[in-house]
Motif scaffolding. Structure first.
Motif, PDB file in Angstrom:
ATOM      1  N   PRO A   1       0.830  -1.206   0.000  1.00  0.00           N
ATOM      2  CA  PRO A   1       0.000   0.000   0.000  1.00  0.00           C
ATOM      3  C   PRO A   1       0.865   1.257   0.000  1.00  0.00           C
ATOM      4  N   ILE A   2       0.455   2.253  -0.765  1.00  0.00           N
ATOM      5  CA  ILE A   2       1.190   3.517  -0.823  1.00  0.00           C
ATOM      6  C   ILE A   2       0.676   4.413   0.301  1.00  0.00           C
ATOM      7  N   PRO A   3       1.558   4.960   1.134  1.00  0.00           N
ATOM      8  CA  PRO A   3       1.120   5.775   2.276  1.00  0.00           C
ATOM      9  C   PRO A   3       0.250   6.959   1.856  1.00  0.00           C
ATOM     10  N   PHE A   4      -0.771   7.250   2.667  1.00  0.00           N
ATOM     11  CA  PHE A   4      -1.658   8.412   2.517  1.00  0.00           C
ATOM     12  C   PHE A   4      -2.488   8.379   1.232  1.00  0.00           C
ATOM     13  N   VAL A   5      -2.592   7.205   0.605  1.00  0.00           N
ATOM     14  CA  VAL A   5      -3.426   7.042  -0.584  1.00  0.00           C
ATOM     15  C   VAL A   5      -4.677   6.261  -0.193  1.00  0.00           C
ATOM     16  N   THR A   6      -5.831   6.721  -0.650  1.00  0.00           N
ATOM     17  CA  THR A   6      -7.097   6.049  -0.362  1.00  0.00           C
ATOM     18  C   THR A   6      -7.331   4.941  -1.383  1.00  0.00           C
ATOM     19  N   TYR A   7      -7.751   3.774  -0.888  1.00  0.00           N
ATOM     20  CA  TYR A   7      -8.074   2.650  -1.770  1.00  0.00           C
ATOM     21  C   TYR A   7      -9.566   2.353  -1.669  1.00  0.00           C
ATOM     22  N   GLU A   8     -10.204   2.187  -2.823  1.00  0.00           N
ATOM     23  CA  GLU A   8     -11.637   1.886  -2.852  1.00  0.00           C
ATOM     24  C   GLU A   8     -11.859   0.549  -3.543  1.00  0.00           C
ATOM     25  N   GLU A   9     -12.765  -0.252  -2.979  1.00  0.00           N
ATOM     26  CA  GLU A   9     -13.033  -1.576  -3.526  1.00  0.00           C
ATOM     27  C   GLU A   9     -14.002  -1.481  -4.692  1.00  0.00           C
ATOM     28  N   GLY A  10     -13.637  -2.117  -5.805  1.00  0.00           N
ATOM     29  CA  GLY A  10     -14.494  -2.108  -6.985  1.00  0.00           C
ATOM     30  C   GLY A  10     -15.476  -3.265  -6.966  1.00  0.00           C
ATOM     31  N   ASN A  11     -16.289  -3.369  -8.013  1.00  0.00           N
ATOM     32  CA  ASN A  11     -17.273  -4.448  -8.116  1.00  0.00           C
ATOM     33  C   ASN A  11     -16.623  -5.824  -8.189  1.00  0.00           C
ATOM     34  N   ASP A  12     -15.348  -5.854  -8.628  1.00  0.00           N
ATOM     35  CA  ASP A  12     -14.642  -7.138  -8.723  1.00  0.00           C
ATOM     36  C   ASP A  12     -13.974  -7.536  -7.417  1.00  0.00           C
TER      37      ASP A  12
ATOM     38  N   PRO B   1      -5.956 -10.298  -8.737  1.00  0.00           N
ATOM     39  CA  PRO B   1      -7.234 -10.841  -9.209  1.00  0.00           C
ATOM     40  C   PRO B   1      -7.569 -12.129  -8.459  1.00  0.00           C
ATOM     41  N   LYS B   2      -8.825 -12.239  -8.005  1.00  0.00           N
ATOM     42  CA  LYS B   2      -9.205 -13.375  -7.176  1.00  0.00           C
ATOM     43  C   LYS B   2      -9.610 -14.591  -7.996  1.00  0.00           C
ATOM     44  N   LYS B   3      -9.973 -14.371  -9.235  1.00  0.00           N
ATOM     45  CA  LYS B   3     -10.444 -15.473 -10.067  1.00  0.00           C
ATOM     46  C   LYS B   3      -9.299 -16.428 -10.341  1.00  0.00           C
ATOM     47  N   GLU B   4      -9.509 -17.697 -10.057  1.00  0.00           N
ATOM     48  CA  GLU B   4      -8.439 -18.674 -10.209  1.00  0.00           C
ATOM     49  C   GLU B   4      -8.042 -18.791 -11.672  1.00  0.00           C
ATOM     50  N   GLY B   5      -6.736 -18.775 -11.903  1.00  0.00           N
ATOM     51  CA  GLY B   5      -6.234 -18.904 -13.258  1.00  0.00           C
ATOM     52  C   GLY B   5      -6.173 -17.594 -14.011  1.00  0.00           C
TER      53      GLY B   5
END
Length: 596
Positions: free
Chosen positions: A183-194, A414-418
């Motif tokens: 994670p990059i310090p002081f950067v906001t991360y938002e979860e996408g639909n994936d 990416p969580k999708k296997e393969g």
């Protein structure tokens, strides 16, 4: 800040054309828009993503001046990736009345200064020193190229420790994507639909927007292939053509063979790049060129080749020290033609007159490629173009064709296997890129081989996601056609001119007897450059389509493959090119559709 957001759109987005680095007296439209958003929202943390050359420094210093003037902060700390950039920040700030000490190491700051300019490495060594300063007075921290704070765990932790108490933090980057998941310090991360968390910028000004606004130059990529021959560690001699489908290891070895200064590939490409520079200088008299080299030995050898080819000495920048900074500055102020820099220096080289580049390093990460190309896109007046010479390597051509694609830093795989992330396989390369170049990386032992022979062949031109040109020998009339493109053109004129050059080349090829065609004389769009893996996938796709058609038509596999070869032409599937395989896939699909 009295102008409204609406009025900012009436400003010339490319103004001012030739202002010194980071000292624009009037804001471009995107800078004005970002300023107004900041002033309206007054956030503690603000991430601005703007393409290299767009003017991040001017925006940041204007904001710093506003915050100081309104007593929101009392001092400024700039954190930069390199010693050279640290000094450039101090010089740019001084030109608008903000005095930063670029030599600060410890103790109280002199009363004449408004703050300090330091490096990420410096913060990593003494985070508590900077935390104490931040705690004593209200501070704006400007984190330049913030993605570097994720280069190592210790740098990220040091930045968090040092600047957590800061009153305001402004993070800047031109390339927010990274190959790792630090994670990059002081950067906001938002979860996408994936389900993947990605960095969220507060203001984004991408290359595509900047190009449309004439803030950056359009880039013409000139790609060279050619026959390579090398000896592996096992003693086997291998010959292959750069750009043909190969395994990852074979691509790496063919690429390194091409960049070997003792072969013919590098001299031919440097000669072509120098001719291109001569053409560009007809419209941009002070235009300069830069070779980005892999290591110090190669850099010295390339500088020697340039001297032999041009008769003029090239400026050689070997490491990120005080002497290197002065050499870069001297080159920037001079009218000299060539500079050669080791790969680490690319991000610290801000020389607006650079218009021609040679990518002579084996780093194939999208982050480094974007940073390297960013050295050539800074526009000073409308119509300027940049030209970058590349080896025909699948990854590089992909990056060149995706110049306008905006990416964010993904915190999750990416969580999708393969499923494979095409930008995830580069963590080790970035680690290598950040090492000192005289450091023993063990790479030579691990990939020991001997480059035996190389030749260069002009392969194609890539521009705005499209590919043009047929293969041509160095020095030929066909190659000169592309090297002679004027250096001052509007983007749509570049596209039109490339189409005309290709049409002329095709017409000339058709007049020649077949016996004289010693190169693959097909337009670039019919010669896709693909990896060994992509070729396997194409063959697999063709076999799947043929199997499906077997059930539909009742014909045996062999009969269908033979029919495809008869209709489409070409050798058996195992030897067919990517273009031939795609043509057969399309033909089977057409047959299957007719039978429904």
């Amino acid at each position: 800040m009295t102008t409204t957001a609406a009025s900012s759109h009436h400003l010339s987005p490319a103004f001012p054309g030739r202002a010194p680095w980071g000292t624009a007296s009037k804001l471009r439209a995107w800078q004005q828009g970002a300023m107004e958003k900041y002033v309206q929202e007054q956030p503690r943390d603000f991430l601005a993503v703007a393409t290299p050359g767009a003017g991040k420094t001017t925006f940041a210093l204007t904001l710093a001046s506003w915050l100081l003037h309104h007593h929101v902060v009392q001092q400024v700390t700039v954190v930069a990736p390199t010693e050279h950039l640290k000094k450039q920040w101090a010089e740019a700030a001084a030109r608008i009345g903000i005095k930063l000490d670029p030599e600060y190491s410890a103790g109280p700051l002199g009363r004449d200064y408004h703050g300090v300019a330091v490096t990420y490495a410096g913060v990593g060594v003494r985070p508590m020193l900077h935390r104490n300063r931040v705690e004593q007075r209200k501070t704006l921290v400007i984190l330049d190229e913030i993605h570097h704070a994720g280069d190592s765990k210790s740098w990220g932790e040091a930045c968090l420790e040092a600047f957590e108490p800061a009153t305001r933090r402004l993070a800047l980057t031109g390339t927010p994507f990274r190959s790792d998941t630090n994670p990059i310090p002081f950067v906001t991360y938002e979860e996408g639909n994936d389900g993947i968390r990605r960095s969220a910028a507060d203001y984004t000004y991408g290359y595509g927007n900047a190009l449309a606004d004439h803030v950056v130059r359009p880039v013409i990529f000139l790609s060279y292939s050619g026959q390579m021959r090398w000896r592996t560690k096992a003693g086997d001699e291998i010959a292959a053509r750069l750009g043909e489908p190969m395994t990852k290891d074979a691509i790496s070895q063919a690429w390194r063979t091409a960049l070997d200064p003792r072969g013919e590939w590098m001299p031919s490409v440097l000669r072509a790049a120098d001719q291109r520079l001569t053409e560009v200088r007809k419209a941009i008299p002070d235009a300069g060129a830069l070779v980005i080299a892999s290591d110090q030995d190669s850099a010295r050898a390339y500088a020697k080749l340039i001297r032999e080819i041009t008769g003029n000495k090239a400026t050689l920048v070997l490491s990120d020290d005080a002497g290197a900074s002065k050499r870069i500055d001297d080159f920037s102020e001079s009218n000299d033609r060539w500079m050669v820099a080791v790969r680490m220096v690319s991000e610290g080289v801000d020389v607006p007159r650079l218009a021609v580049g040679v990518y002579a390093t084996t780093i194939s990460t999208p982050l480094f490629f974007a940073q390297a190309v960013g050295r050539f896109v800074r526009s000073r007046r409308r119509g300027e173009t940049a030209s970058v010479f590349l080896p025909t390597v699948p990854d590089l051509l992909t990056f060149a064709n995706e110049m306008e694609v905006e990416r964010d830093h993904a915190l999750d795989k990416p969580k999708k296997e393969g499923e494979e992330d095409p930008y995830a396989d580069s963590e080790k390369e970035m680690e290598e890129a950040n090492k000192e170049q005289d450091e023993d990386t063990g790479e030579q032992e691990q990939f020991a081989f001997e480059a035996l022979e190389s030749e260069a062949v002009f392969d194609r031109v890539l521009y705005d996601g499209a590919e043009f040109g047929m293969q041509a020998h160095p020095g030929s009339e066909e190659e000169q056609d592309y090297l002679g493109i004027p250096g001052l053109l509007e983007p749509d004129q570049v596209q039109l001119l490339l189409q005309k050059r290709q049409a002329r080349q095709i017409a000339h090829s058709r007049k020649k007897p077949d016996t004289e065609a010693d190169l693959l004389e097909l337009p670039a769009e019919r010669r896709p450059v693909v990896s060994h893996k992509e070729m396997m996938e194409l063959r697999k796709q063709l076999n799947t389509m043929v199997s499906a058609y077997v059930h539909q038509s009742g014909k045996p596999h062999g009969v269908i493959h033979t029919e495809l070869r008869r209709v489409c032409g070409g050798p058996p599937s195992a030897e067919a090119t990517a273009g031939q395989l795609r043509q057969r896939i399309a033909k089977v699909q057409e047959w299957a559709t007719r039978m429904r």
